[in-house]
Design a protein around this motif. Structure first.
Motif, PDB file in Angstrom:
ATOM      1  N   TYR A   3      -2.328  15.323   1.852  1.00 43.76           N
ATOM      2  CA  TYR A   3      -2.098  13.913   2.149  1.00 43.76           C
ATOM      3  C   TYR A   3      -3.020  13.073   1.267  1.00 43.76           C
ATOM      4  CZ  TYR A   3      -6.376  14.419   4.903  1.00 43.76           C
ATOM      5  OH  TYR A   3      -7.663  14.676   5.309  1.00 43.76           O
ATOM      6  N   GLY A   4      -2.752  11.774   1.216  1.00 42.43           N
ATOM      7  CA  GLY A   4      -3.591  10.906   0.419  1.00 42.43           C
ATOM      8  C   GLY A   4      -3.067   9.487   0.383  1.00 42.43           C
ATOM      9  N   ASN A   5      -3.823   8.603  -0.217  1.00 40.97           N
ATOM     10  CA  ASN A   5      -3.351   7.242  -0.458  1.00 40.97           C
ATOM     11  C   ASN A   5      -3.500   6.954  -1.946  1.00 40.97           C
ATOM     12  OD1 ASN A   5      -6.092   5.952  -0.938  1.00 40.97           O
ATOM     13  ND2 ASN A   5      -6.365   6.687   1.164  1.00 40.97           N
ATOM     14  N   VAL A   6      -2.640   6.090  -2.438  1.00 48.80           N
ATOM     15  CA  VAL A   6      -2.592   5.780  -3.864  1.00 48.80           C
ATOM     16  C   VAL A   6      -2.934   4.311  -4.054  1.00 48.80           C
ATOM     17  CG1 VAL A   6      -1.156   5.726  -5.935  1.00 48.80           C
ATOM     18  CG2 VAL A   6      -0.814   7.531  -4.227  1.00 48.80           C
ATOM     19  N   LYS A   7      -3.964   4.044  -4.815  1.00 49.78           N
ATOM     20  CA  LYS A   7      -4.328   2.654  -5.127  1.00 49.78           C
ATOM     21  C   LYS A   7      -3.356   2.139  -6.181  1.00 49.78           C
ATOM     22  CE  LYS A   7      -8.124  -0.317  -6.660  1.00 49.78           C
ATOM     23  NZ  LYS A   7      -7.863  -1.278  -5.571  1.00 49.78           N
ATOM     24  N   LEU A   8      -2.627   1.081  -5.843  1.00 48.57           N
ATOM     25  CA  LEU A   8      -1.611   0.550  -6.746  1.00 48.57           C
ATOM     26  C   LEU A   8      -2.234  -0.452  -7.710  1.00 48.57           C
ATOM     27  CD1 LEU A   8       1.318   0.003  -4.202  1.00 48.57           C
ATOM     28  CD2 LEU A   8       0.829   2.002  -5.622  1.00 48.57           C
ATOM     29  N   ASN A   9      -1.967  -0.259  -9.000  1.00 46.67           N
ATOM     30  CA  ASN A   9      -2.454  -1.169 -10.035  1.00 46.67           C
ATOM     31  C   ASN A   9      -1.571  -1.032 -11.257  1.00 46.67           C
ATOM     32  OD1 ASN A   9      -3.458   1.143 -11.543  1.00 46.67           O
ATOM     33  ND2 ASN A   9      -5.170   1.184 -10.080  1.00 46.67           N
ATOM     34  N   GLU A  10      -1.930  -1.720 -12.340  1.00 50.17           N
ATOM     35  CA  GLU A  10      -1.089  -1.745 -13.531  1.00 50.17           C
ATOM     36  C   GLU A  10      -0.952  -0.371 -14.189  1.00 50.17           C
ATOM     37  OE1 GLU A  10      -4.633  -3.172 -16.617  1.00 50.17           O
ATOM     38  OE2 GLU A  10      -2.967  -4.510 -16.129  1.00 50.17           O
ATOM     39  N   SER A  11      -1.826   0.564 -13.846  1.00 51.73           N
ATOM     40  CA  SER A  11      -1.747   1.891 -14.458  1.00 51.73           C
ATOM     41  C   SER A  11      -0.649   2.757 -13.858  1.00 51.73           C
ATOM     42  CB  SER A  11      -3.087   2.620 -14.339  1.00 51.73           C
ATOM     43  OG  SER A  11      -3.365   2.953 -12.988  1.00 51.73           O
ATOM     44  N   ASN A  12      -0.232   2.463 -12.630  1.00 48.97           N
ATOM     45  CA  ASN A  12       0.789   3.301 -11.993  1.00 48.97           C
ATOM     46  C   ASN A  12       1.970   2.516 -11.423  1.00 48.97           C
ATOM     47  OD1 ASN A  12      -0.375   2.158  -9.702  1.00 48.97           O
ATOM     48  ND2 ASN A  12      -1.471   4.021  -9.125  1.00 48.97           N
ATOM     49  N   VAL A  13       2.007   1.214 -11.658  1.00 50.81           N
ATOM     50  CA  VAL A  13       3.140   0.384 -11.224  1.00 50.81           C
ATOM     51  C   VAL A  13       3.726  -0.312 -12.437  1.00 50.81           C
ATOM     52  CG1 VAL A  13       3.897  -1.524  -9.767  1.00 50.81           C
ATOM     53  CG2 VAL A  13       2.077   0.004  -8.966  1.00 50.81           C
ATOM     54  N   SER A  14       5.007  -0.094 -12.683  1.00 53.45           N
ATOM     55  CA  SER A  14       5.673  -0.718 -13.828  1.00 53.45           C
ATOM     56  C   SER A  14       7.028  -1.254 -13.394  1.00 53.45           C
ATOM     57  CB  SER A  14       5.831   0.287 -14.975  1.00 53.45           C
ATOM     58  OG  SER A  14       6.618   1.390 -14.565  1.00 53.45           O
ATOM     59  N   ASN A  37       0.845  -1.187   0.000  1.00 48.46           N
ATOM     60  CA  ASN A  37       0.000   0.000   0.000  1.00 48.46           C
ATOM     61  C   ASN A  37       0.883   1.241   0.000  1.00 48.46           C
ATOM     62  OD1 ASN A  37      -2.528  -1.516   0.450  1.00 48.46           O
ATOM     63  ND2 ASN A  37      -1.647  -1.915   2.472  1.00 48.46           N
ATOM     64  N   LEU A  38       0.367   2.340  -0.540  1.00 52.40           N
ATOM     65  CA  LEU A  38       1.131   3.581  -0.598  1.00 52.40           C
ATOM     66  C   LEU A  38       0.298   4.729  -0.038  1.00 52.40           C
ATOM     67  CD1 LEU A  38       3.443   5.450  -1.491  1.00 52.40           C
ATOM     68  CD2 LEU A  38       2.452   5.437  -3.800  1.00 52.40           C
ATOM     69  N   ASN A  39       0.859   5.410   0.951  1.00 49.95           N
ATOM     70  CA  ASN A  39       0.251   6.622   1.512  1.00 49.95           C
ATOM     71  C   ASN A  39       1.289   7.732   1.500  1.00 49.95           C
ATOM     72  OD1 ASN A  39      -2.441   5.568   2.739  1.00 49.95           O
ATOM     73  ND2 ASN A  39      -0.891   4.118   3.456  1.00 49.95           N
ATOM     74  N   LEU A  57       7.628  15.873   0.660  1.00 48.32           N
ATOM     75  CA  LEU A  57       6.706  14.755   0.471  1.00 48.32           C
ATOM     76  C   LEU A  57       7.257  13.532   1.194  1.00 48.32           C
ATOM     77  CD1 LEU A  57       4.235  13.477  -1.082  1.00 48.32           C
ATOM     78  CD2 LEU A  57       5.916  12.788  -2.807  1.00 48.32           C
ATOM     79  N   LEU A  58       6.495  13.005   2.146  1.00 46.24           N
ATOM     80  CA  LEU A  58       6.871  11.790   2.846  1.00 46.24           C
ATOM     81  C   LEU A  58       5.982  10.661   2.350  1.00 46.24           C
ATOM     82  CD1 LEU A  58       8.673  10.575   5.091  1.00 46.24           C
ATOM     83  CD2 LEU A  58       6.798  11.007   6.687  1.00 46.24           C
ATOM     84  N   SER A  59       6.579   9.704   1.644  1.00 47.80           N
ATOM     85  CA  SER A  59       5.841   8.559   1.114  1.00 47.80           C
ATOM     86  C   SER A  59       6.100   7.340   1.990  1.00 47.80           C
ATOM     87  CB  SER A  59       6.271   8.258  -0.327  1.00 47.80           C
ATOM     88  OG  SER A  59       6.054   9.367  -1.166  1.00 47.80           O
ATOM     89  N   GLU A  60       5.046   6.568   2.233  1.00 49.10           N
ATOM     90  CA  GLU A  60       5.153   5.358   3.053  1.00 49.10           C
ATOM     91  C   GLU A  60       4.618   4.173   2.260  1.00 49.10           C
ATOM     92  OE1 GLU A  60       3.764   5.061   7.343  1.00 49.10           O
ATOM     93  OE2 GLU A  60       2.270   3.804   6.307  1.00 49.10           O
ATOM     94  N   ILE A  61       5.486   3.205   2.008  1.00 46.43           N
ATOM     95  CA  ILE A  61       5.069   1.961   1.371  1.00 46.43           C
ATOM     96  C   ILE A  61       5.021   0.890   2.452  1.00 46.43           C
ATOM     97  CG2 ILE A  61       5.624   0.198  -0.338  1.00 46.43           C
ATOM     98  CD1 ILE A  61       6.951   2.280  -2.025  1.00 46.43           C
ATOM     99  N   SER A  62       3.843   0.320   2.669  1.00 45.13           N
ATOM    100  CA  SER A  62       3.663  -0.668   3.738  1.00 45.13           C
ATOM    101  C   SER A  62       3.161  -1.979   3.154  1.00 45.13           C
ATOM    102  CB  SER A  62       2.670  -0.155   4.785  1.00 45.13           C
ATOM    103  OG  SER A  62       1.416   0.152   4.196  1.00 45.13           O
ATOM    104  N   GLN A  63       3.555  -3.068   3.791  1.00 44.80           N
ATOM    105  CA  GLN A  63       3.126  -4.391   3.351  1.00 44.80           C
ATOM    106  C   GLN A  63       1.767  -4.714   3.951  1.00 44.80           C
ATOM    107  OE1 GLN A  63       6.035  -7.484   3.917  1.00 44.80           O
ATOM    108  NE2 GLN A  63       4.514  -9.114   3.745  1.00 44.80           N
ATOM    109  N   THR A  64       0.845  -5.132   3.124  1.00 40.10           N
ATOM    110  CA  THR A  64      -0.516  -5.433   3.558  1.00 40.10           C
ATOM    111  C   THR A  64      -0.530  -6.485   4.672  1.00 40.10           C
ATOM    112  OG1 THR A  64      -1.334  -4.967   1.329  1.00 40.10           O
ATOM    113  CG2 THR A  64      -2.791  -6.208   2.787  1.00 40.10           C
ATOM    114  N   GLY A  65      -1.269  -6.189   5.744  1.00 41.36           N
ATOM    115  CA  GLY A  65      -1.442  -7.156   6.815  1.00 41.36           C
ATOM    116  C   GLY A  65      -0.273  -7.266   7.767  1.00 41.36           C
ATOM    117  N   THR A  66       0.729  -6.382   7.633  1.00 40.02           N
ATOM    118  CA  THR A  66       1.886  -6.419   8.534  1.00 40.02           C
ATOM    119  C   THR A  66       2.204  -4.997   8.991  1.00 40.02           C
ATOM    120  OG1 THR A  66       3.660  -6.025   6.924  1.00 40.02           O
ATOM    121  CG2 THR A  66       2.806  -8.275   7.090  1.00 40.02           C
ATOM    122  N   LEU A  67       3.195  -4.885   9.857  1.00 40.89           N
ATOM    123  CA  LEU A  67       3.667  -3.578  10.308  1.00 40.89           C
ATOM    124  C   LEU A  67       4.913  -3.134   9.541  1.00 40.89           C
ATOM    125  CD1 LEU A  67       3.236  -4.028  14.184  1.00 40.89           C
ATOM    126  CD2 LEU A  67       1.684  -2.871  12.580  1.00 40.89           C
TER     127      LEU A  67
END
Length: 432
Positions: free
Chosen positions: A112-123, A95-97, A145-155
């Motif tokens: 602030y915001g969150n970005v839904k990751l899919n084939e349109s913005n991940v290459s 996930n990306l916030n 800009l502080l970006s946070e990439i987190s793994q789903t279901g974990t810390l």
């Protein structure tokens, strides 16, 4: 004597052969934002099998779309086990916030915001995952800009901080360099000789750009203990100039520095260093000499320069340091030039990464244990090096006509008891 020279000739041959293979460095994330890979960590090809996904590092850049929007690019080293993760797997796993702050050290949020990751913005570009997303420009000149990439279901998460100058309209902020292999702009400041590329705006407008070519070879970083005032360098002479168009495929054959301007009245351009086809690896014997100045005496450097055969002279240099221990010399060569390659990957600006102040510190001392940043400053902390603990190296951002991320080290004579023991460790083969 023939046998001895046979050993000399074999040492650097191992480095040249190794340079043909790819190497992806695995490192632990730093506590602060960007991650500098560690030479001491295993390569992806030898890492223990572990199917858990892991984020290794994030680098970033941005391009201004217009007065209301900025496009951000995150370049992520991510693995599942020992293999680089696929883009679709990445989008499902992470996930990306983001938050935009007015400055470092404040909690004044500009957005602030969150970005839904899919084939349109991940290459995928090579082994890197590239994530792109748009943010709204606040009515401010500057923000973090502080970006946070987190793994789903974990810390598990990794942070990246990026300074954005929202209202700056220089070439660096408006245009990106794209290779034939990528639909996203390069994060680095260099391309290889004859590598096809194009310069583009996000708006895809067709513009004419002005290019100034410099054949000049820039000096390597000076000693961190040299506190004498820097001599004012003479202005560089332009070797040639020409124009190019955006969106057209280009190839620059001559190695050197190309400074690209959208408007010749601007003081800052977009510096693009054209390097040989092996860069960021260094395997040519005449090029291998340069970085040795960080661990050698003037007499040793001059002896190698005077030699008729650089390769023999370099092998002799390393064997003499290791008291004739050829395996130890080979291992030291790999370790040292592995650091040089990483410095080239991470810190190349208008000159090769190993020549920069950051590159020098990185090569000798390795990746810092902590990095702290502010608007125009970066502080590297080493928990223990040489005979000291909690050693800090401060780099100040300086105005530069070629790049916007040029940093200079604040030098102190007090670094001597830290620096020389580490240099001596390189010279006796105790650094791996």
């Amino acid at each position: 004597m023939k046998t001895t020279f046979g050993v000399y000739l074999s040492l650097l041959s191992a480095l040249v052969i190794a340079g043909c293979a790819s190497s992806s460095k695995i490192s632990k994330p730093l506590p602060e934002a960007k991650v500098y890979p560690s030479q001491s960590q295993q390569t992806a090809s030898t890492a223990p099998v572990n199917e858990e996904p892991s984020l290794i590092s994030i680098q970033s850049k941005y391009l201004i779309r217009d007065s209301t929007q900025v496009k951000v690019y995150l370049y992520v080293d991510a693995y599942r086990g020992k293999n680089a993760i696929a883009s679709d797997d990445f989008a499902k796993t992470y996930n990306l916030n983001y938050v935009i702050y007015s400055d470092y050290g404040t909690r004044d949020r500009l957005g602030y915001g969150n970005v839904k990751l899919n084939e349109s913005n991940v290459s995928k570009v090579g082994n890197k995952v590239v994530v792109s997303f748009d943010i709204k420009s606040p009515n401010k000149d500057y923000g973090v800009l502080l970006s946070e990439i987190s793994q789903t279901g974990t810390l598990k998460k990794v942070l990246n901080d990026l300074t954005i100058r929202f209202k700056k309209q220089s070439t660096n902020e408006l245009y990106g360099v794209y290779t034939a292999a990528s639909t996203e702009p390069l994060q680095r400041h260099y391309i290889n000789s004859n590598e096809p590329f194009a310069v583009k705006r996000i708006t895809e407008s067709t513009d004419q750009l002005h290019v100034f070519y410099y054949k000049h070879s820039f000096d390597a970083a000076g000693s961190p203990m040299n506190t004498a005032p820097k001599t004012v360098s003479k202005s560089l002479e332009v070797d040639s100039s020409f124009t190019i168009n955006t969106n057209e495929t280009l190839r620059f054959e001559k190695e050197g520095l190309y400074n690209i301007f959208s408007d010749t009245t601007q003081s800052e351009g977009m510096g693009l260093l054209v390097v040989n086809e092996r860069y960021p690896k260094m395997t040519r014997p005449e090029a291998l000499l340069g970085p040795l100045l960080y661990m050698s005496t003037n007499t040793e450097i001059n002896e190698i320069k005077k030699a008729e055969d650089y390769k023999k002279a370099l092998d002799k240099y390393w064997l003499n340091l290791m008291n004739g221990n050829a395996p130890l010399a080979q291992q030291s060569i790999r370790s040292f030039y592995g650091r040089v390659e990483e410095a080239n990957q991470l810190f190349t600006t208008y000159k090769e990464g190993w020549k920069t102040d950051k590159g020098m510190i990185y090569i000798v001392l390795g990746p810092p244990d902590k990095v702290q940043r502010s608007k125009d400053r970066e502080v590297w902390t080493y928990d223990q090096r040489g005979n000291a603990q909690n050693v800090n190296f401060t780099f100040n951002r300086r105005n530069n006509q070629f790049v916007d991320d040029h940093y200079e080290l604040v030098r102190y004579a007090e670094y001597q008891p830290i620096w020389y023991p580490v240099v001596e460790a390189w010279r006796n083969g105790t650094i791996r």
